[in-house]
Design a protein around this motif. Structure first.
Motif, PDB file in Angstrom:
ATOM      1  N   ALA A  14     -84.498  97.137  78.738  1.00 41.43           N
ATOM      2  CA  ALA A  14     -84.105  95.942  79.491  1.00 41.43           C
ATOM      3  C   ALA A  14     -82.812  95.323  78.970  1.00 41.43           C
ATOM      4  O   ALA A  14     -82.316  94.372  79.574  1.00 41.43           O
ATOM      5  CB  ALA A  14     -85.237  94.913  79.438  1.00 41.43           C
ATOM      6  N   LEU A  15     -82.262  95.865  77.897  1.00 43.56           N
ATOM      7  CA  LEU A  15     -81.075  95.252  77.301  1.00 43.56           C
ATOM      8  C   LEU A  15     -79.858  95.346  78.219  1.00 43.56           C
ATOM      9  O   LEU A  15     -79.175  94.342  78.455  1.00 43.56           O
ATOM     10  CB  LEU A  15     -80.771  95.883  75.944  1.00 43.56           C
ATOM     11  N   ALA A  16     -79.560  96.510  78.746  1.00 45.14           N
ATOM     12  CA  ALA A  16     -78.378  96.665  79.604  1.00 45.14           C
ATOM     13  C   ALA A  16     -78.471  95.823  80.875  1.00 45.14           C
ATOM     14  O   ALA A  16     -77.535  95.072  81.182  1.00 45.14           O
ATOM     15  CB  ALA A  16     -78.146  98.136  79.934  1.00 45.14           C
ATOM     16  N   PRO A  17     -79.586  95.890  81.625  1.00 41.98           N
ATOM     17  CA  PRO A  17     -79.648  95.027  82.807  1.00 41.98           C
ATOM     18  C   PRO A  17     -79.688  93.540  82.454  1.00 41.98           C
ATOM     19  O   PRO A  17     -79.178  92.703  83.214  1.00 41.98           O
ATOM     20  CB  PRO A  17     -80.909  95.456  83.544  1.00 41.98           C
ATOM     21  N   GLY A  18     -80.255  93.198  81.311  1.00 41.23           N
ATOM     22  CA  GLY A  18     -80.297  91.797  80.894  1.00 41.23           C
ATOM     23  C   GLY A  18     -78.914  91.248  80.583  1.00 41.23           C
ATOM     24  O   GLY A  18     -78.559  90.140  80.996  1.00 41.23           O
ATOM     25  N   LEU A  19     -78.125  92.032  79.856  1.00 42.46           N
ATOM     26  CA  LEU A  19     -76.758  91.596  79.545  1.00 42.46           C
ATOM     27  C   LEU A  19     -75.887  91.571  80.801  1.00 42.46           C
ATOM     28  O   LEU A  19     -75.080  90.658  80.977  1.00 42.46           O
ATOM     29  CB  LEU A  19     -76.144  92.503  78.482  1.00 42.46           C
ATOM     30  N   LEU A  20     -76.065  92.563  81.678  1.00 45.25           N
ATOM     31  CA  LEU A  20     -75.311  92.585  82.926  1.00 45.25           C
ATOM     32  C   LEU A  20     -75.646  91.363  83.784  1.00 45.25           C
ATOM     33  O   LEU A  20     -74.748  90.713  84.330  1.00 45.25           O
ATOM     34  CB  LEU A  20     -75.604  93.874  83.695  1.00 45.25           C
ATOM     35  N   ALA A  21     -76.923  91.032  83.868  1.00 45.30           N
ATOM     36  CA  ALA A  21     -77.330  89.864  84.653  1.00 45.30           C
ATOM     37  C   ALA A  21     -76.785  88.576  84.042  1.00 45.30           C
ATOM     38  O   ALA A  21     -76.357  87.673  84.774  1.00 45.30           O
ATOM     39  CB  ALA A  21     -78.855  89.799  84.746  1.00 45.30           C
ATOM     40  N   ALA A  22     -76.792  88.477  82.718  1.00 44.71           N
ATOM     41  CA  ALA A  22     -76.251  87.270  82.067  1.00 44.71           C
ATOM     42  C   ALA A  22     -74.762  87.122  82.343  1.00 44.71           C
ATOM     43  O   ALA A  22     -74.284  86.020  82.632  1.00 44.71           O
ATOM     44  CB  ALA A  22     -76.525  87.322  80.567  1.00 44.71           C
ATOM     45  N   ILE A  23     -74.027  88.223  82.297  1.00 45.69           N
ATOM     46  CA  ILE A  23     -72.590  88.179  82.604  1.00 45.69           C
ATOM     47  C   ILE A  23     -72.380  87.780  84.055  1.00 45.69           C
ATOM     48  O   ILE A  23     -71.523  86.946  84.366  1.00 45.69           O
ATOM     49  CB  ILE A  23     -71.937  89.542  82.289  1.00 45.69           C
ATOM     50  N   LEU A  24     -73.170  88.361  84.955  1.00 42.38           N
ATOM     51  CA  LEU A  24     -73.056  87.998  86.374  1.00 42.38           C
ATOM     52  C   LEU A  24     -73.376  86.525  86.606  1.00 42.38           C
ATOM     53  O   LEU A  24     -72.712  85.855  87.407  1.00 42.38           O
ATOM     54  CB  LEU A  24     -73.995  88.862  87.214  1.00 42.38           C
ATOM     55  N   LEU A  25     -74.395  86.028  85.927  1.00 41.92           N
ATOM     56  CA  LEU A  25     -74.772  84.624  86.104  1.00 41.92           C
ATOM     57  C   LEU A  25     -73.678  83.683  85.623  1.00 41.92           C
ATOM     58  O   LEU A  25     -73.385  82.676  86.272  1.00 41.92           O
ATOM     59  CB  LEU A  25     -76.078  84.324  85.370  1.00 41.92           C
ATOM     60  N   TYR A  42     -78.544  88.877  95.713  1.00 44.26           N
ATOM     61  CA  TYR A  42     -79.178  90.193  95.724  1.00 44.26           C
ATOM     62  C   TYR A  42     -79.129  90.818  94.330  1.00 44.26           C
ATOM     63  O   TYR A  42     -80.138  91.330  93.837  1.00 44.26           O
ATOM     64  CB  TYR A  42     -78.476  91.128  96.712  1.00 44.26           C
ATOM     65  N   ALA A  43     -77.963  90.796  93.719  1.00 41.25           N
ATOM     66  CA  ALA A  43     -77.799  91.428  92.406  1.00 41.25           C
ATOM     67  C   ALA A  43     -78.717  90.801  91.358  1.00 41.25           C
ATOM     68  O   ALA A  43     -79.394  91.515  90.602  1.00 41.25           O
ATOM     69  CB  ALA A  43     -76.336  91.338  91.964  1.00 41.25           C
ATOM     70  N   ILE A  44     -78.761  89.479  91.320  1.00 39.73           N
ATOM     71  CA  ILE A  44     -79.600  88.801  90.315  1.00 39.73           C
ATOM     72  C   ILE A  44     -81.081  89.062  90.571  1.00 39.73           C
ATOM     73  O   ILE A  44     -81.849  89.333  89.645  1.00 39.73           O
ATOM     74  CB  ILE A  44     -79.282  87.291  90.288  1.00 39.73           C
ATOM     75  N   SER A  45     -81.498  88.998  91.828  1.00 37.32           N
ATOM     76  CA  SER A  45     -82.910  89.253  92.153  1.00 37.32           C
ATOM     77  C   SER A  45     -83.318  90.666  91.778  1.00 37.32           C
ATOM     78  O   SER A  45     -84.396  90.888  91.215  1.00 37.32           O
ATOM     79  CB  SER A  45     -83.164  89.032  93.641  1.00 37.32           C
ATOM     80  N   ILE A  46     -82.470  91.629  92.096  1.00 36.68           N
ATOM     81  CA  ILE A  46     -82.788  93.024  91.790  1.00 36.68           C
ATOM     82  C   ILE A  46     -82.840  93.254  90.284  1.00 36.68           C
ATOM     83  O   ILE A  46     -83.753  93.919  89.779  1.00 36.68           O
ATOM     84  CB  ILE A  46     -81.777  93.964  92.472  1.00 36.68           C
ATOM     85  N   ILE A  70     -87.083  83.625  88.655  1.00 38.88           N
ATOM     86  CA  ILE A  70     -85.692  84.016  88.916  1.00 38.88           C
ATOM     87  C   ILE A  70     -85.601  84.791  90.231  1.00 38.88           C
ATOM     88  O   ILE A  70     -84.705  84.553  91.036  1.00 38.88           O
ATOM     89  CB  ILE A  70     -85.122  84.816  87.733  1.00 38.88           C
ATOM     90  N   VAL A  71     -86.531  85.711  90.457  1.00 40.27           N
ATOM     91  CA  VAL A  71     -86.527  86.475  91.707  1.00 40.27           C
ATOM     92  C   VAL A  71     -86.668  85.540  92.903  1.00 40.27           C
ATOM     93  O   VAL A  71     -85.972  85.683  93.909  1.00 40.27           O
ATOM     94  CB  VAL A  71     -87.644  87.545  91.705  1.00 40.27           C
ATOM     95  N   VAL A  72     -87.542  84.553  92.805  1.00 41.72           N
ATOM     96  CA  VAL A  72     -87.763  83.630  93.921  1.00 41.72           C
ATOM     97  C   VAL A  72     -86.565  82.709  94.130  1.00 41.72           C
ATOM     98  O   VAL A  72     -86.122  82.497  95.261  1.00 41.72           O
ATOM     99  CB  VAL A  72     -89.061  82.813  93.694  1.00 41.72           C
ATOM    100  N   LEU A  73     -86.014  82.152  93.061  1.00 40.87           N
ATOM    101  CA  LEU A  73     -84.896  81.210  93.208  1.00 40.87           C
ATOM    102  C   LEU A  73     -83.632  81.883  93.732  1.00 40.87           C
ATOM    103  O   LEU A  73     -82.892  81.296  94.518  1.00 40.87           O
ATOM    104  CB  LEU A  73     -84.598  80.525  91.876  1.00 40.87           C
ATOM    105  N   TRP A  74     -83.363  83.110  93.305  1.00 44.68           N
ATOM    106  CA  TRP A  74     -82.153  83.807  93.742  1.00 44.68           C
ATOM    107  C   TRP A  74     -82.434  84.741  94.917  1.00 44.68           C
ATOM    108  O   TRP A  74     -81.602  85.572  95.247  1.00 44.68           O
ATOM    109  CB  TRP A  74     -81.540  84.563  92.569  1.00 44.68           C
ATOM    110  N   ASN A  75     -83.587  84.592  95.553  1.00 48.84           N
ATOM    111  CA  ASN A  75     -83.968  85.412  96.686  1.00 48.84           C
ATOM    112  C   ASN A  75     -82.998  85.189  97.846  1.00 48.84           C
ATOM    113  O   ASN A  75     -82.893  84.087  98.366  1.00 48.84           O
ATOM    114  CB  ASN A  75     -85.395  85.046  97.100  1.00 48.84           C
ATOM    115  N   PRO A  76     -82.295  86.234  98.314  1.00 51.18           N
ATOM    116  CA  PRO A  76     -81.346  86.043  99.411  1.00 51.18           C
ATOM    117  C   PRO A  76     -82.002  86.055 100.792  1.00 51.18           C
ATOM    118  O   PRO A  76     -81.402  85.613 101.763  1.00 51.18           O
ATOM    119  CB  PRO A  76     -80.397  87.235  99.261  1.00 51.18           C
ATOM    120  N   ILE A  77     -83.240  86.510 100.885  1.00 53.83           N
ATOM    121  CA  ILE A  77     -83.910  86.589 102.182  1.00 53.83           C
ATOM    122  C   ILE A  77     -84.319  85.198 102.656  1.00 53.83           C
ATOM    123  O   ILE A  77     -84.119  84.834 103.813  1.00 53.83           O
ATOM    124  CB  ILE A  77     -85.150  87.520 102.101  1.00 53.83           C
ATOM    125  N   VAL A  78     -84.922  84.414 101.769  1.00 53.00           N
ATOM    126  CA  VAL A  78     -85.288  83.027 102.064  1.00 53.00           C
ATOM    127  C   VAL A  78     -84.553  82.154 101.042  1.00 53.00           C
ATOM    128  O   VAL A  78     -85.121  81.750 100.030  1.00 53.00           O
ATOM    129  CB  VAL A  78     -86.817  82.812 101.968  1.00 53.00           C
TER     130      VAL A  78
END
Length: 118
Positions: A14-25, A42-46, A70-78
């Motif tokens: 989970a380290l690589a996606p975690g750091l990528l998500a933190a940079i994106l955020l 979409y990117a943050i939710s995924i 996090i998935v719910v708050l950044w959900n792009p569908i709703v």
């Protein structure tokens, strides 16, 4: 022949996606009021869902509620419409969650057999 670096009993998948998500955020704070924010969501939710899968594999259930939020708050569908200051605070809080999850989620690995080493 002796192996120079032994196979660890766990991996921080989970380290690589975690750091990528933190940079994106952190970079995404500038995108909050733009039309690019939907793609950003979409990117943050995924990435949160991916880290949730790694937390499930590692049997570290306590990460699931934070990642689900996090998935719910950044959900792009709703999409949720929140104030700019609230989004900025949530971006910082989610970045901390992603980095901590990336560092602390350890997925167990099967030991490597001598016959599979080359």
């Amino acid at each position: 022949m002796s192996q120079r670096y032994p196979n660890p009993s766990f991996a921080r998948l989970a380290l690589a996606p975690g750091l990528l998500a933190a940079i994106l955020l952190l970079a995404g704070v500038a995108l909050i009021d733009s039309e690019w924010f939907t793609i950003f969501r979409y990117a943050i939710s995924i990435l949160a869902a991916i880290i949730g899968v790694f937390a499930f594999q590692a049997k570290q259930w306590w990460w699931m509620p934070a990642l689900a939020v996090i998935v719910v708050l950044w959900n792009p569908i709703v999409p949720l419409e929140l104030d700019l200051l609230v989004w900025q605070i949530l971006h910082l809080a989610a970045a901390v969650v992603f980095v901590a999850a990336g560092l602390l989620i350890k997925v167990p690995q099967a030991p490597e057999n001598a016959s599979t080493r080359r």
